[in-house]
Design an enzyme around this catalytic site. Sequence first.
Site, PDB file in Angstrom:
ATOM      1  N   HIS A   1     -11.108  -4.610  10.164  1.00 51.28           N
ATOM      2  CA  HIS A   1     -11.757  -4.489   8.845  1.00 51.28           C
ATOM      3  C   HIS A   1     -13.122  -3.820   8.932  1.00 51.28           C
ATOM      4  CE1 HIS A   1      -8.798  -7.595   7.766  1.00 51.28           C
ATOM      5  NE2 HIS A   1      -9.088  -7.413   6.496  1.00 51.28           N
TER       6      HIS A   1
ATOM      7  N   GLU B   1       0.807  -1.225   0.000  1.00 51.11           N
ATOM      8  CA  GLU B   1       0.000   0.000   0.000  1.00 51.11           C
ATOM      9  C   GLU B   1       0.837   1.270   0.000  1.00 51.11           C
ATOM     10  OE1 GLU B   1      -0.531  -2.555   2.086  1.00 51.11           O
ATOM     11  OE2 GLU B   1      -2.426  -3.356   1.357  1.00 51.11           O
TER      12      GLU B   1
HETATM   13  C1  LIG Z   1      -2.433  -4.358   4.624  1.00 49.85           C
HETATM   14  C2  LIG Z   1      -3.387  -5.278   3.969  1.00 49.85           C
HETATM   15  N1  LIG Z   1      -3.544  -5.215   2.631  1.00 49.85           N
HETATM   16  C3  LIG Z   1      -4.411  -6.026   2.013  1.00 49.85           C
HETATM   17  C4  LIG Z   1      -5.145  -6.934   2.726  1.00 49.85           C
HETATM   18  C5  LIG Z   1      -6.156  -7.845   2.034  1.00 49.85           C
HETATM   19  N2  LIG Z   1      -5.629  -9.190   1.955  1.00 49.85           N
HETATM   20  C6  LIG Z   1      -5.929 -10.113   2.884  1.00 49.85           C
HETATM   21  S1  LIG Z   1      -5.132 -11.544   2.619  1.00 49.85           S
HETATM   22  C7  LIG Z   1      -4.408 -10.960   1.228  1.00 49.85           C
HETATM   23  C8  LIG Z   1      -3.501 -11.842   0.437  1.00 49.85           C
HETATM   24  C9  LIG Z   1      -2.320 -12.291   1.213  1.00 49.85           C
HETATM   25  O1  LIG Z   1      -1.543 -13.107   0.436  1.00 49.85           O
HETATM   26  P1  LIG Z   1      -0.372 -13.939   1.070  1.00 49.85           P
HETATM   27  O2  LIG Z   1       0.443 -13.077   1.947  1.00 49.85           O
HETATM   28  O3  LIG Z   1       0.320 -14.644  -0.017  1.00 49.85           O
HETATM   29  O4  LIG Z   1      -1.122 -14.975   2.039  1.00 49.85           O
HETATM   30  P2  LIG Z   1      -2.115 -16.160   1.614  1.00 49.85           P
HETATM   31  O5  LIG Z   1      -3.489 -15.578   1.588  1.00 49.85           O
HETATM   32  O6  LIG Z   1      -1.706 -16.698   0.323  1.00 49.85           O
HETATM   33  O7  LIG Z   1      -1.990 -17.151   2.720  1.00 49.85           O
HETATM   34  C10 LIG Z   1      -4.784  -9.643   0.990  1.00 49.85           C
HETATM   35  C11 LIG Z   1      -4.334  -8.823  -0.129  1.00 49.85           C
HETATM   36  C12 LIG Z   1      -4.969  -6.958   4.121  1.00 49.85           C
HETATM   37  N3  LIG Z   1      -5.682  -7.774   4.887  1.00 49.85           N
HETATM   38  N4  LIG Z   1      -4.079  -6.142   4.716  1.00 49.85           N
END
Ligand SMILES: Cc1ncc(C[n+]2csc(CCOP(=O)(O)OP(=O)(O)O)c2C)c(N)n1
Lengths: 321, 342
Positions: free
Chosen positions: B140, B71
Amino acid sequence: MQIARETLLRSYRAMRTIRDFEERLHVEFATGEIPGFVHLYCGEEASGVGVCANLTDNDTISSTHRGHGHCIAKGVEVSGMMAEIYGKSTGVCRGKGGSMHIADLSRGMLGANGIVGGGPPLMCGAALSHKLLKDDGVAVAFYGDGASNEGSTLESLNLATVWKLPVVFVVEDNGYGEATGSSFAVAGTQKARAEGFGMPYMECDGSDFFAVYQTAGEAIAHARAGKGPVMLHVHLARWYGHFEGDAMTYRASGEVAEAKRDHDCLELFRKKVTEAGLLEHSELDAIDEAVRDEIESSVIAAKAAPLPEPADLLADVYVRY
Amino acid sequence: MSKKSYRQAINEALRLEMRRDPRVIIMGEDVAGGQGGSSGVVDAWGGVLGVTKGLYTEFGPERVLDTPITEASYIGAAAGAAATGLRPVAELMFVDFVGCCLDQIMNQAAKFRYMFGGKARTPLVIRAMFGAGFNAAAQHSQALYPLFTHIPGLKVVVPSSPYEAKGLLIEAIRDDDPVIFLEHKVMYDDEEDVPDESYTIPFGEANLTREGDDVTIVAFGRMVKLANEAADKLERQGISCTVIDPRTTSPLDRDTILDCVADTGRLVIVDESSPRCNMAADISALVAEEAFDALKAPIRRVIPPHTPVPFASVLEALYLPDAAKIEAAVKAVMNHKVTEAA
Ligand SMILES: Cc1ncc(C[n+]2csc(CCOP(=O)(O)OP(=O)(O)O)c2C)c(N)n1
Ligand SMILES: [Mg+2]
């Protein structure tokens, strides 16, 4: 590799518990009875369990939005987790956190996390506590391939190195952050990132409990010995959608089926230990059955448990105010 | 004119502005969704709640940019691009994630124009969803519009319906200052008649969703709907309310609020954000200072308690303002007895 029988049994049980817990949530979520967002850890069990089998309650971990597996692997009690996910007063967080915020500090579990990249800086702090308080503890930050791109994560790699902290950065790389593939979103490699910050890099197949257990053991020993942080890159596959309700049109049909067929950590574990004569099928079957009962009773108890009381709304904002 | 959801109205505003002006681009996590996926299907998500669905297919990868989860850098990139010729609409997903990029908003984009002696223009829009009601828990569910309202240099929009969302978003995209555009996540499926063509709704001009004689209710975002529900009920009991939707918290239409308070003499403010230093506090101060003599009763605020947003449904419902709480507050100001000072 020598692994104590006890460790094998405990680890299999933890992986089976995670699998059943998550599969059950998948079913229960579809009925509409579970509030909020739920992210499942199915397929990734050997990572959390293989790492945490090298830790004690004295060590600290941070988790992610996909946190149930890390919680179970670190010894958080299953019925309290289930009740939490149902928003009940008997939940580990008294119904105030839900799936994304399960925590149990008595187990060295500093929380699942709704903020991607929230954990790594916290683990620098936990590692600093372990170091200055000389309690021999280490801190482990679990985070995803997606989270590996957050500034907070990259800054933590630097800080941990500069301060020579006992942190293990565990990148759980399932190839996706939400719907976006890591081949699109991750520049360079995790290896080059670790090396760029001057820390050792290790990697392993996350469907192989033994590989994770051994590699994590080396990484954790390095950190515990006061030699500074390590990055452990675990290769995984996610079996369900990013969250419950995700149709996964961005994944090729067959991708998940293949992972289930060829990389099921529970099947691979069973094959290995029985072929090597370390454990009997019957022992594993008994665990399967015990876990089935445990999950069943945790769901029944969670559904029947009391809701939080109105006064709980105002409680615990501060220690004292 | 046709029935459109809040989601569709926002999608349409983006689409129309992107067709009209090639400098308008959008960026954010999974705004297309599917890049680098094994099926090759891009535009798989169109944002986590499908608001930007189809835009990648129409406008392509140069103008619909999926970002890594990063972000601070992409919100900052949007600010930098805005200051140098593009008109980015960056999606922050949940407004709670502003914790990861506040510097780029607060110390950079918001201050360029003033710090640079009036020489910069930063036509940046940051869209994000906010609010409780989804059991999304403490990280959230926040309603952070007061945080942005506090920062000079930002404009802050809180659309209360599909019609409002479309007109206000088009206005936001055409505006030359940084605008924070906050969509209530519980409202995406709300529907109403929305014109098919482009239109704008100016900032700083409140909308009176109803007019009455007894009590003025000021409400923001989703609270406008709840205020009108309460007002319907009160109407049947002989109490008539004016409901003001300020539409933007910055700029704030002070005149309309003061005029209505002068007419009714009673004020109830409904604000979903945390109560300390929120919009209800801000408007209370305004009215206490500028319309003290018009007041027939103390101002009442319908606000959540000073706690994070709880997860469990029972607690979340207790936390949030609702129509019954608004109704009770209106009755309380109606029943206020003026006690003469001795
Ligand atoms: C700061 C922030 N940005 C975006 C999100 C939305 N979000 C939740 S999980 C996720 C994906 C995370 O991917 P990864 O780190 O690869 O973990 P995975 O879900 O694959 O276990 C996103 C973008 C968030 N919760 N917090
Ligand atoms: Mg991932």
